[in-house]
Design a protein around this motif. Structure first.
Motif, PDB file in Angstrom:
ATOM      1  N   GLU A 140      45.755 171.632  86.295  1.00 59.37           N
ATOM      2  CA  GLU A 140      46.589 172.268  85.269  1.00 59.37           C
ATOM      3  C   GLU A 140      47.315 171.213  84.440  1.00 59.37           C
ATOM      4  OE1 GLU A 140      50.305 175.469  84.928  1.00 59.37           O
ATOM      5  OE2 GLU A 140      49.398 175.008  86.873  1.00 59.37           O
ATOM      6  N   SER A 141      47.822 170.183  85.087  1.00 58.20           N
ATOM      7  CA  SER A 141      48.502 169.101  84.379  1.00 58.20           C
ATOM      8  C   SER A 141      47.544 168.379  83.430  1.00 58.20           C
ATOM      9  CB  SER A 141      49.094 168.108  85.394  1.00 58.20           C
ATOM     10  OG  SER A 141      49.698 167.020  84.738  1.00 58.20           O
ATOM     11  N   ILE A 142      46.326 168.152  83.876  1.00 55.29           N
ATOM     12  CA  ILE A 142      45.329 167.475  83.047  1.00 55.29           C
ATOM     13  C   ILE A 142      45.000 168.322  81.819  1.00 55.29           C
ATOM     14  CG2 ILE A 142      42.887 166.814  82.963  1.00 55.29           C
ATOM     15  CD1 ILE A 142      43.209 165.917  85.900  1.00 55.29           C
ATOM     16  N   ARG A 143      44.787 169.612  82.008  1.00 53.02           N
ATOM     17  CA  ARG A 143      44.448 170.480  80.878  1.00 53.02           C
ATOM     18  C   ARG A 143      45.610 170.569  79.890  1.00 53.02           C
ATOM     19  NH1 ARG A 143      42.135 173.687  85.330  1.00 53.02           N
ATOM     20  NH2 ARG A 143      39.868 173.409  85.307  1.00 53.02           N
ATOM     21  N   ASP A 144      46.844 170.615  80.399  1.00 55.14           N
ATOM     22  CA  ASP A 144      48.002 170.638  79.504  1.00 55.14           C
ATOM     23  C   ASP A 144      48.076 169.354  78.682  1.00 55.14           C
ATOM     24  OD1 ASP A 144      48.759 173.119  80.376  1.00 55.14           O
ATOM     25  OD2 ASP A 144      50.297 172.396  81.766  1.00 55.14           O
ATOM     26  N   LYS A 148      47.818 169.024  74.645  1.00 52.65           N
ATOM     27  CA  LYS A 148      48.893 168.394  73.883  1.00 52.65           C
ATOM     28  C   LYS A 148      48.365 167.228  73.053  1.00 52.65           C
ATOM     29  CE  LYS A 148      53.428 166.232  74.489  1.00 52.65           C
ATOM     30  NZ  LYS A 148      54.457 165.805  75.493  1.00 52.65           N
ATOM     31  N   THR A 149      47.496 166.418  73.641  1.00 56.11           N
ATOM     32  CA  THR A 149      46.925 165.284  72.916  1.00 56.11           C
ATOM     33  C   THR A 149      46.124 165.756  71.708  1.00 56.11           C
ATOM     34  OG1 THR A 149      46.808 163.956  74.943  1.00 56.11           O
ATOM     35  CG2 THR A 149      45.404 163.291  73.105  1.00 56.11           C
ATOM     36  N   ARG A 150      45.323 166.786  71.907  1.00 59.17           N
ATOM     37  CA  ARG A 150      44.507 167.321  70.809  1.00 59.17           C
ATOM     38  C   ARG A 150      45.395 167.810  69.663  1.00 59.17           C
ATOM     39  NH1 ARG A 150      42.362 170.851  73.492  1.00 59.17           N
ATOM     40  NH2 ARG A 150      43.590 172.660  72.887  1.00 59.17           N
ATOM     41  N   GLU A 151      46.451 168.539  69.990  1.00 61.73           N
ATOM     42  CA  GLU A 151      47.346 169.071  68.960  1.00 61.73           C
ATOM     43  C   GLU A 151      48.080 167.953  68.221  1.00 61.73           C
ATOM     44  OE1 GLU A 151      49.834 171.724  71.122  1.00 61.73           O
ATOM     45  OE2 GLU A 151      48.320 173.331  71.237  1.00 61.73           O
ATOM     46  N   ARG A 180      48.164 162.064  81.710  1.00 56.79           N
ATOM     47  CA  ARG A 180      46.866 162.629  82.064  1.00 56.79           C
ATOM     48  C   ARG A 180      46.103 161.704  83.005  1.00 56.79           C
ATOM     49  NH1 ARG A 180      41.117 162.959  82.318  1.00 56.79           N
ATOM     50  NH2 ARG A 180      40.431 164.911  81.375  1.00 56.79           N
ATOM     51  N   ASP A 181      46.135 160.414  82.719  1.00 57.14           N
ATOM     52  CA  ASP A 181      45.450 159.438  83.567  1.00 57.14           C
ATOM     53  C   ASP A 181      46.008 159.444  84.982  1.00 57.14           C
ATOM     54  OD1 ASP A 181      43.916 158.726  81.411  1.00 57.14           O
ATOM     55  OD2 ASP A 181      45.040 156.902  80.951  1.00 57.14           O
ATOM     56  N   ASN A 182      47.328 159.561  85.104  1.00 60.61           N
ATOM     57  CA  ASN A 182      47.948 159.594  86.427  1.00 60.61           C
ATOM     58  C   ASN A 182      47.539 160.851  87.195  1.00 60.61           C
ATOM     59  OD1 ASN A 182      49.266 157.172  86.039  1.00 60.61           O
ATOM     60  ND2 ASN A 182      51.141 158.119  85.278  1.00 60.61           N
ATOM     61  N   SER A 197      37.581 163.534  80.106  1.00 60.68           N
ATOM     62  CA  SER A 197      38.579 163.637  79.050  1.00 60.68           C
ATOM     63  C   SER A 197      37.927 163.656  77.675  1.00 60.68           C
ATOM     64  CB  SER A 197      39.554 162.448  79.131  1.00 60.68           C
ATOM     65  OG  SER A 197      40.440 162.468  78.037  1.00 60.68           O
ATOM     66  N   PRO A 198      38.391 164.532  76.784  1.00 66.31           N
ATOM     67  CA  PRO A 198      37.865 164.522  75.411  1.00 66.31           C
ATOM     68  C   PRO A 198      38.362 163.318  74.626  1.00 66.31           C
ATOM     69  CG  PRO A 198      39.642 166.127  75.620  1.00 66.31           C
ATOM     70  CD  PRO A 198      39.350 165.623  77.006  1.00 66.31           C
TER      71      PRO A 198
END
Length: 326
Positions: A140-144, A148-151, A180-182, A197-198
């Motif tokens: 869930e943290s990774i997807r968030d 956020k990065t995309r936006e 995200r990396d963590n 990761s995209p």
């Protein structure tokens, strides 16, 4: 029958007391009761339950130690050192909040499931983390972070009202990628596989470098030496110096009179940086500074040297800080 029942109860109670001195199996091999494919475990030892539990949780969190990489260091210093062919290994680290975030994320699902007190009075505790539940939190943290990065990148590319706003969004995207990396490293611990990761930290870094290279500043300062140093700091970040630019970068160095205490000369003050477009302030920030020496002149020189050394970092911080009107 009543006497026999009482006798059996006494024997059972005595037996329970005698086995309490025996070391439980989980101290040496917790996997017997908590299979490694489902759980992560750690032992804590102390003189009391509270401390033993805290140490068990800490030992469990160490499994998820956050790896510190060059791209997690002070970004402005990395740019400067790289441009001068220097190593970034001594850069100031900016990952404390990520370490804290990840530690809290891990400990959120940790339970203390057993205690045992040895005959010598030592207390042992067993910390347990369910891998499946932890993996869900990490995913869930990774997807968030990816969302956020995309936006933020979309905003920087198409919606930002000025180059500074775009740079600020890209820096937030960089920090989001570090988080995200963590989380991804933690997911590898609990699930054995991650999520592609995209984006990559290198891609976001390249976007920031490009954004810096498109900035054009005119430089001004209340001190000619500071003005020259500010110009060097901007150039070291890749910013173009254009006297006719609509973006005016200025600096103000305020210092108090020298003070002598116990044989040392002290000088204190503050440095302020401001970026304006016409009458609008786009970014502004102030930092306290101080230096000392046994010689008055040396204290002043050290203050100058400190400002000169930190200006690139201060400038990058100002450009990526929260706008003054928010």
């Amino acid at each position: 029958m009543n006497r026999l029942t009482v006798y059996l109860l006494i024997v059972a109670l005595l037996g329970a007391c005698s086995t309490s001195d025996q070391q439980p199996q989980w101290i040496d091999n917790a996997a017997v009761d908590y299979p490694a494919e489902k759980y992560l475990t750690a032992i804590g030892e102390a003189d009391n339950r509270e401390t033993a539990a805290g140490r068990a949780r800490a030992n469990l969190a160490q499994i998820f130690q956050v790896a510190i990489k060059d791209n997690q260091q002070d970004f402005s210093q990395a740019i400067v050192n790289n441009s001068q062919g220097q190593s970034t290994s001594d850069n100031q680290l900016r990952v404390a909040r990520f370490v804290n975030t990840q530690a809290q994320q891990v400990l959120e699902g940790t339970d203390i499931v057993s205690y045992w007190e040895s005959p010598e009075g030592k207390v042992f505790s067993l910390a347990l983390l369910d891998k499946a539940a932890a993996s869900r939190r990490f995913r869930e943290s990774i997807r968030d972070a990816d969302r956020k990065t995309r936006e933020l990148i979309e905003y920087a590319s198409n919606q930002a009202p000025n180059p500074v706003a775009a740079l600020r969004a890209l820096e937030e995207a960089r920090l989001s990628q570090l988080e995200r990396d963590n989380s991804h490293r933690n997911l590898m611990v609990t699930a054995g596989k991650g999520i592609n990761s995209p984006y990559s930290s290198d891609e976001v870094t390249a976007l920031i470098r490009n954004a810096l290279s498109t900035l054009q500043f005119a430089i001004s300062a209340d001190d000619s030496q500071i003005q020259s140093e500010l110009g060097n700091a901007a150039a070291s970040l890749g910013v173009q110096l254009v006297p006719a630019s609509v973006y005016q970068l200025s600096s103000t160095l305020d210092t108090e009179p020298l003070q002598q205490k116990q044989g040392w000369w002290w000088i204190r003050g503050s440095l302020e940086l401001e970026l304006r477009q016409a009458e609008a302030t786009l970014a502004k920030q102030r930092w306290p500074i101080k230096q000392s020496s046994m010689e008055a002149g040396m204290a002043q020189q050290r203050l100058r040297d400190t400002v000169n050394k930190k200006l690139p970092s201060y400038l990058y911080q100002m450009l990526t800080a929260t706008p003054v009107n928010q």
